[in-house]
Motif scaffolding. Structure first.
Motif, short mmCIF file in Angstrom:
data_model
loop_
_atom_site.label_atom_id
_atom_site.label_comp_id
_atom_site.label_asym_id
_atom_site.label_seq_id
_atom_site.Cartn_x
_atom_site.Cartn_y
_atom_site.Cartn_z
N GLU A 193 -6.57 -2.83 -4.42
CA GLU A 193 -7.75 -3.92 -4.57
C GLU A 193 -7.29 -5.26 -3.97
O GLU A 193 -6.35 -5.81 -4.87
CB GLU A 193 -8.34 -3.98 -5.94
CG GLU A 193 -9.07 -2.74 -6.09
CD GLU A 193 -10.66 -2.84 -5.77
OE1 GLU A 193 -11.07 -3.69 -5.01
OE2 GLU A 193 -11.08 -1.70 -5.27
N LYS B 22 0.77 -1.15 0.15
CA LYS B 22 0.04 -0.13 -0.15
C LYS B 22 0.97 1.26 -0.05
O LYS B 22 0.58 2.23 -0.75
CB LYS B 22 -0.97 0.07 1.19
CG LYS B 22 -1.88 1.20 1.28
CD LYS B 22 -2.71 1.03 2.70
CE LYS B 22 -3.34 2.36 2.71
NZ LYS B 22 -4.35 2.33 3.85
N HIS C 23 -8.28 -7.47 -9.01
CA HIS C 23 -7.67 -7.52 -7.83
C HIS C 23 -6.19 -6.84 -8.16
O HIS C 23 -5.40 -7.60 -9.00
CB HIS C 23 -7.78 -8.34 -6.90
CG HIS C 23 -9.14 -8.50 -6.42
ND1 HIS C 23 -9.97 -9.30 -7.18
CD2 HIS C 23 -10.10 -8.19 -5.11
CE1 HIS C 23 -11.18 -9.39 -6.47
NE2 HIS C 23 -11.07 -8.42 -5.49
N GLN D 151 -6.99 -9.98 11.26
CA GLN D 151 -7.60 -9.17 12.24
C GLN D 151 -6.94 -9.00 13.52
O GLN D 151 -6.51 -7.91 14.01
CB GLN D 151 -9.04 -9.34 12.50
CG GLN D 151 -10.03 -8.94 11.37
CD GLN D 151 -10.02 -7.75 10.77
OE1 GLN D 151 -9.90 -6.64 11.71
NE2 GLN D 151 -10.12 -7.46 9.71
N ARG E 46 -3.00 1.07 8.38
CA ARG E 46 -3.92 0.16 8.76
C ARG E 46 -5.48 0.37 8.46
O ARG E 46 -6.21 -0.41 7.89
CB ARG E 46 -4.02 0.14 10.39
CG ARG E 46 -4.57 -1.14 10.98
CD ARG E 46 -4.58 -0.95 12.51
NE ARG E 46 -3.11 -0.70 12.86
CZ ARG E 46 -2.90 0.02 14.09
NH1 ARG E 46 -4.11 0.19 15.02
NH2 ARG E 46 -1.84 0.15 14.60
N GLU E 47 -5.73 1.59 8.20
CA GLU E 47 -7.25 1.95 7.80
C GLU E 47 -7.40 1.67 6.60
O GLU E 47 -6.63 1.96 5.35
CB GLU E 47 -7.51 3.35 8.11
CG GLU E 47 -8.77 3.82 7.59
CD GLU E 47 -9.06 5.44 8.02
OE1 GLU E 47 -10.12 5.61 7.70
OE2 GLU E 47 -8.13 5.88 8.63
N GLY E 48 -8.51 0.78 6.02
CA GLY E 48 -8.71 0.45 4.75
C GLY E 48 -7.72 -0.78 4.12
O GLY E 48 -7.68 -0.99 2.80
N LEU E 49 -6.84 -1.12 5.04
CA LEU E 49 -5.95 -2.35 4.37
C LEU E 49 -6.66 -3.28 3.92
O LEU E 49 -6.51 -3.95 2.93
CB LEU E 49 -4.85 -2.68 5.49
CG LEU E 49 -3.74 -3.32 4.81
CD1 LEU E 49 -3.08 -2.58 3.78
CD2 LEU E 49 -2.61 -3.57 6.03
N VAL E 50 -7.55 -3.89 4.69
CA VAL E 50 -8.36 -5.08 4.41
C VAL E 50 -9.76 -4.49 4.67
O VAL E 50 -10.33 -4.26 5.81
CB VAL E 50 -8.07 -6.18 5.50
CG1 VAL E 50 -8.80 -7.60 5.14
CG2 VAL E 50 -6.68 -6.73 5.31
N THR E 51 -10.53 -4.51 3.64
CA THR E 51 -12.12 -4.09 3.54
C THR E 51 -13.10 -5.36 3.22
O THR E 51 -13.94 -5.02 3.42
CB THR E 51 -12.04 -3.27 2.17
OG1 THR E 51 -11.73 -3.69 1.15
CG2 THR E 51 -11.21 -1.84 2.70
N GLU E 52 -12.57 -6.38 2.73
CA GLU E 52 -13.55 -7.47 2.50
C GLU E 52 -12.87 -8.80 3.20
O GLU E 52 -11.61 -9.19 3.44
CB GLU E 52 -13.47 -7.74 0.90
CG GLU E 52 -14.08 -6.58 0.28
CD GLU E 52 -15.57 -6.55 0.32
OE1 GLU E 52 -16.08 -7.53 0.87
OE2 GLU E 52 -16.11 -5.29 0.50
N GLU F 82 -5.09 3.07 -2.20
CA GLU F 82 -5.84 2.05 -1.56
C GLU F 82 -5.48 0.88 -2.77
O GLU F 82 -5.81 1.15 -4.07
CB GLU F 82 -7.47 2.21 -1.45
CG GLU F 82 -7.54 3.21 -0.39
CD GLU F 82 -6.99 2.90 0.67
OE1 GLU F 82 -6.98 1.58 1.26
OE2 GLU F 82 -6.72 3.68 1.88
#
Length: 620
Positions: free
Chosen positions: A215, A207, A280, A234, A245-251, A213
């Motif tokens: 995919e 990142k 992705h 997590q 950290r923010e938005g690193l793993v969204t799904e 960000e």
């Protein structure tokens, strides 16, 4: 001699079936004349090979390749069968070279069989193997250059992510640096070596490099493995800087089948492929040792050309149930102890310090994309389960038995089954006590947590020392202890395991639950489900070692059969033992232990040969 007569002994030994006989007969009709006897056998075995886990039939080692399937075979009346006579490689190759139904790898004409000496393939398995090879070759043959400013910025980030020079950090840092420079990485290591930690830091570094960000697609072979992957990621997010950290793993992680867009109406065909690729930037596959060759081919086919693929797993574990042992082949021959080529070391040194003893004058490009984590946080290096696991990996059967018998391995207990093929009473009492504590827990959450305290893992499904026998014996012991009562199918305290995915209820093959007051509770569903709504399931006071892959328990009880078995291998024993976090009890005999350590899984394939031997001709 007719085709059926010639192939009859191989049918009786269950190496081939009626379908293979019909195939050979069909090919002979296409050809307009009978095939040579040796060619008949080779083609039938090549056709059946994927059912035995092989991608092809290695004509130079047929008797060794199929030894596990034929050893100890008896006919229906219990009489020992005569040893099979396998065709000679020279005679078979001679017959196949001139056969119009067989082509060479460089030949583009369509034929049902492909001969890449000494390997004979069904066409579709050859095409899958070649697709994977070509895709990997494209990814490992190029290094993404870094400007001086980029290298300085990323090196500073790696210093932040890995603040010390502990051996564990050195290996993990090299893995992350490799992923920053290449579009392909094989990250392998045993339990507790920090694979997930490395993945999280790797994502943060990618990142930072991209400056946007990304995919990101996280996948695993099974629903259960995907759920564990999500939990583990997590739990490790706090190890990366908050700004990344923010938005690193969204799904949340998905199954590989679901991510590719599987359709039950068209098995083997997916929504995503070369003409409709996954969107992705980064795809990470956990528990990659469980992915077979056809599925790996579908994944590579669905990737964008510039997407990064990270395969994560333990090469020492059991291979996939179906054809191929892709992760182990990508990780290279067991003689490869690690290292990087001189050319790649120059690029890698911009991000990490590369010790001179790690640099090799000549390596195939794939070697630069493989990083093995060897330092376990879960097991002690010089004792405990880790020491036993290393002894098993080394193949030293006497050392394994000696360690077990002398009780020198901390956290490891060795017991032999009692007469009548039953567990020792003291051990059964331990199991009953643990299950009773889970049954008597005051809440579903507490009950499910206590279930992880202990698990009985069997090498076999059938037999008194298999899953079926152990489930019956444990249930009987629980009834005698008055821990369970009633005769309904869903009695209070029954442990069940899901055997069929049901995405509508978020239940996946391998999920473990417990019946409490007429409802079934799972870690992912503490509200409970009606038994009538459960997909296919079975009682699971005990489970197979195969089903336990990726799980971990405080105390694992590994139950082996009374006699050596062709499916009890070094990989199976290693997998069972390393499911334990703190204690493992091995139930077996010296004879069975020695035989298991001696027996390794052999999967016929050409992928390792192409990448690690012929791959030396590629220019990195």
């Amino acid at each position: 001699m007719s085709t059926r007569t010639k192939l009859a002994p191989f049918c009786e030994a269950k190496l081939i079936g009626k379908l293979e006989v019909v195939l050979v007969e069909h090919l002979e009709r296409m050809l307009g004349e009978p095939l040579a006897d040796d060619a008949r056998i080779a083609i039938a075995l090549a056709s059946k090979a994927p059912s035995h886990g092989h991608v092809c039939a290695d004509l130079s080692a047929l008797s060794e390749l199929f030894r596990q399937e034929t050893e100890g075979d008896e006919d229906d009346e219990g009489a020992k069968r005569e040893p099979l006579t396998f065709p000679s490689a020279d005679a078979t190759l001679s017959a196949l070279r001139s056969c119009p139904l067989v082509r060479r790898p460089e030949d583009s004409r369509p034929t049902p069989l492909v001969l890449d000496e000494p390997r004979l393939y069904l066409d579709r398995f050859f095409l899958d193997e070649r697709l994977v090879y070509e895709a990997i070759r494209a990814r490992v043959s190029a290094v993404e250059p870094l400007t001086e400013a980029e290298a300085k910025r990323l090196r500073a980030l790696l210093d932040e992510l890995f603040p010390s020079d502990e051996p564990t950090n050195v290996d993990q840092r090299r893995a992350v640096a490799t992923a920053l420079l290449r579009r392909f990485l094989v990250l392998t290591g045993g339990p507790g070596t920090g694979k997930t930690t490395t993945v999280v830091k790797l994502l943060a570094a990618l990142k930072e490099k991209a400056g946007r960000e990304l995919e990101i697609l996280l996948v695993a072979p099974t629903g259960k493995a995907a759920a564990r992957m999500g939990e583990s990621i997590q739990n490790n997010l706090a190890k990366v800087p908050e700004r990344l950290r923010e938005g690193l793993v969204t799904e949340p992680p998905s199954t590989l089948h679901r991510a590719l867009g599987a359709n039950p109406m068209t098995p083997g065909r997916f929504k995503h492929h070369a003409d409709n690729p996954l969107p992705h930037d980064v795809v990470i596959v956990d528990e990659a040792s469980m992915v077979d060759l056809p599925m790996m081919a579908r994944l590579f086919d669905a990737l964008l050309p510039d997407a990064r693929l990270i395969l994560v797993g333990d090469r020492e574990q059991l291979a996939s149930v179906d054809a191929g042992a892709v992760l182990a082949e990508l990780a290279g021959p067991r003689t490869f102890t690690g290292g990087v080529s001189k050319a790649f070391a120059k690029e890698l040194s911009k991000l990490v310090d590369v010790p001179s003893d790690l640099v090799r004058e000549s390596l195939p490009p794939i070697a630069d994309a493989v990083v093995t984590l060897r330092h376990s946080h879960r097991f002690k290096e010089d004792g405990g389960i880790g020491k036993l696991a290393k002894a098993i990996q080394s193949g030293d059967e006497e050392e394994v038995v000696k360690a077990l018998k002398e009780g020198k391995v901390e956290g490891v207990t060795y017991r032999q089954p009692e007469q009548g093929k039953r567990l020792p009473k003291a051990l059964m009492d331990t199991i009953v006590t643990a299950y009773k504590a889970a049954i008597e827990a005051t809440s579903p959450k507490e009950a499910l947590a206590k279930l992880l305290a202990i698990r009985v893992l069997c090498a076999h499904r059938r037999g008194e020392l298999g899953v079926e026998g152990m489930n019956a014996a444990i249930l009987e012991a629980l009834r005698e202890a008055k821990a369970v009562s009633g005769r309904s199918a869903f009695f209070h305290g029954r442990v069940v395991m899901i055997t069929e995915n049901d995405r509508s209820q978020s239940l996946f093959n391998g999920d473990i639950g417990m019946v409490r007051s007429g409802r079934v509770y799972f870690e992912t569903d503490l509200e409970g489900k009606s038994p009538a709504r459960l997909p296919a399931h079975e009682t699971a006071f005990a489970m197979t070692i195969h089903k336990s892959q990726g799980s971990e328990f405080d105390h694992a009880i590994v139950v082996l059969p009374e006699k050596p078995s062709k499916i009890v291998t070094r990989e199976l024993l290693y997998t069972g033992i390393t499911r334990a976090k703190t204690n493992v009890t091995v139930v077996g005999t010296d004879e069975v232990i020695r035989a298991a350590v001696r027996e390794t899984i052999t999967r016929a394939s050409g992928l390792e040969d192409w990448l690690w031997q012929r791959g030396r001709d590629l220019t990195p």
